[in-house]
Design an enzyme around this catalytic site. Structure first.
Site: not given
Ligand code: RFL
Ligand code: PHB
Length: 395
Positions: A72, A201, A293, A297, A385
């Site tokens: 994109h 957005y 989110p 990032k 972004y």
């Molecule tokens: P994670 O993914 O939480 O992974 C951590 C892992 O550690 C395990 N764990 C343990 N293992 C052993 N012993 C323990 N005591 C433990 N405690 C926990 C867990 O089971 C897990 O497997 O952290 P990490 O690796 O730092 O990754 C971070 C990302 O997952 C997170 O920042 C993103 O998902 C955030 N996020 C987005 N990020 C983007 O860059 N672009 C996006 O579009 C975006 N959209 C989002 C998002 C997060 C969302 N939610 C649900 C919070 C959209 C949403 C809705």
């Molecule tokens: C997504 O597709 O899950 C998504 C996209 C953009 C955002 C957050 C989540 O800013």
């Protein structure tokens, strides 16, 4: 057992670091509390910055991403149903983001792990970190083989916001900075073609909405919702009706409705813990920081943290110097805080806040109108972004 780096957590931060270290010939073991299906099944991020795409390419893990990822070069903002386009690529000298779900990233990282010698212990319960302030740290846990122990040189705490790593740093050392937002995001996945070619957005009087996607046939939509709301209150028809209202009539006409196959509510939070290193422990990803989110990032910060941590560890093992690992926290935090600022700002101009009066609403509308009319303002948004660069290692 013995290794060089014990990695706690097999999310994006832990697995990207494990692959980077394996490629550099540094021995590591990943300890994950859950099983593969759980980690891969979590529907989360969707947007990858160029540095994350480049990292996956560097790791030879991008063949499916290059085939299936949606590049994109622009994005859309909407104010009360009126949409305007931001040509991010033109504003940033050709940069873009790639839509490729976190679930797909995790699948690629896990699929490639055995052949690359990336070792993962699944279902590691009661992980405890020991000896962080001395020369001989170790990690203990329990699994089906009983009580286990892993000696190591360093520990990478990649265990997310609720993990044990950050909690292992003494409270007297750690500083927390936090903003909790008075709303969450209700998200759905549905097997229907996306309403628009790029993301939208939308700031609407009734609250924020986001139109995103996973592929040409799978849509991801979000609605700002109250923290007290329950999934049962949001049957699909209510979701689609509210989404169409908030996106406005032009977009609503393009929204294809269908049954959702995933629906969840996530609270929004900004959080940073400093420093990101204590003794033999390094924090990376959500273990150290959370962003709302809105700026997409979170996963990208996990990637930039481990790029920097890996560089420091390579320098340490190849040349015996510790400048890179000593400078890791400051270097990572400088990028983290810029992403915190952007994510907070983007949230603040697109969401409805409960305490918002007429004046605040007018300011929000003026800010979006300013962005709409000003290439200079658009450039600032676009530059953040698509993702800011990773600073070079300290000399
Ligand atoms: P994670 O993914 O939480 O992974 C951590 C892992 O550690 C395990 N764990 C343990 N293992 C052993 N012993 C323990 N005591 C433990 N405690 C926990 C867990 O089971 C897990 O497997 O952290 P990490 O690796 O730092 O990754 C971070 C990302 O997952 C997170 O920042 C993103 O998902 C955030 N996020 C987005 N990020 C983007 O860059 N672009 C996006 O579009 C975006 N959209 C989002 C998002 C997060 C969302 N939610 C649900 C919070 C959209 C949403 C809705
Ligand atoms: C997504 O597709 O899950 C998504 C996209 C953009 C955002 C957050 C989540 O800013």
């Amino acid at each position: 057992m013995k290794t060089q780096i014990a990695i706690v957590g097999a999310g994006p931060a832990g697995m990207l670091l494990a692959h980077l270290l394996a490629r550099s010939g540094i021995d590591a073991v990943v300890l994950e509390r859950r099983d593969r299906a759980y980690v891969e099944g979590r529907v989360r991020a969707g947007v990858l910055e160029q540095i994350t795409v480049d990292l996956l390419r560097r790791l030879d893990l991008a063949s499916r991403l290059d085939r299936e990822g949606l590049v994109h070069g622009g994005t859309n903002l909407a104010l009360d149903g009126e949409i305007f386009h931001i040509d991010m690529s033109a504003l940033t000298g050709g940069q873009a983001v790639t839509v490729y779900g976190q679930q797909e990233v995790m699948k690629d990282l896990f699929d490639a792990a055995p052949a690359r010698g990336v070792k993962i212990v699944w279902n590691a319960e009661d992980v405890v970190l020991h000896g962080l302030d001395g020369g001989t740290p170790c990690v203990t846990w329990k699994d089906q083989e009983g009580a286990r122990r892993l000696e190591c040189d360093f520990i990478a705490g990649c265990d997310g916001f609720h993990g044990v790593s950050r909690a292992s740093i003494p409270a007297s050392v750690l500083r927390h900075y936090e903003r909790i937002y008075p709303f969450g995001w209700l998200g759905i996945l549905a097997e229907v073609p996306p309403a628009a070619h790029e993301l939208v957005y939308a700031n609407h009087e009734r609250g924020f909405a986001l139109a995103s996607m996973r592929s040409a046939t799978r849509s991801r939509y979000y609605l700002q919702c109250g923290l007290e709301e329950k999934l049962e209150d949001w049957p699909d028809e209510r979701f689609w009706d509210e989404l169409c209202l908030r996106l406005g009539p032009a977009m609503a006409a393009k929204v294809a409705r269908g049954p959702s196959f995933e629906k969840s509510i996530a609270p929004l939070r900004s959080f940073v813990a400093e420093p990101m290193r204590w003794g033999r422990l390094f924090l990376a990803g959500d273990a150290a920081h959370i962003v709302p989110p809105t700026g997409a990032k979170g996963l990208n910060l996990a990637a930039s943290d481990v790029i920097m941590l890996h560089e420091g560890l390579v320098e340490f093992y190849k040349s015996g110097q510790s400048k890179g690992i000593d400078g890791y926290s400051a270097r990572a935090l400088s990028r983290v805080w810029k992403a915190e600022r952007f994510s907070w700002w983007f949230t603040s101009i697109t969401h409805r806040f409960p305490e918002m009066d007429g004046f605040s609403r007018k300011l929000q509308m003026a800010e979006l109108d300013y962005i709409k009319g000003s290439p200079t303002a658009q450039r600032g948004l676009a530059e953040n972004y698509v993702g800011l660069p990773v600073a070079p290692m300290p000399a």
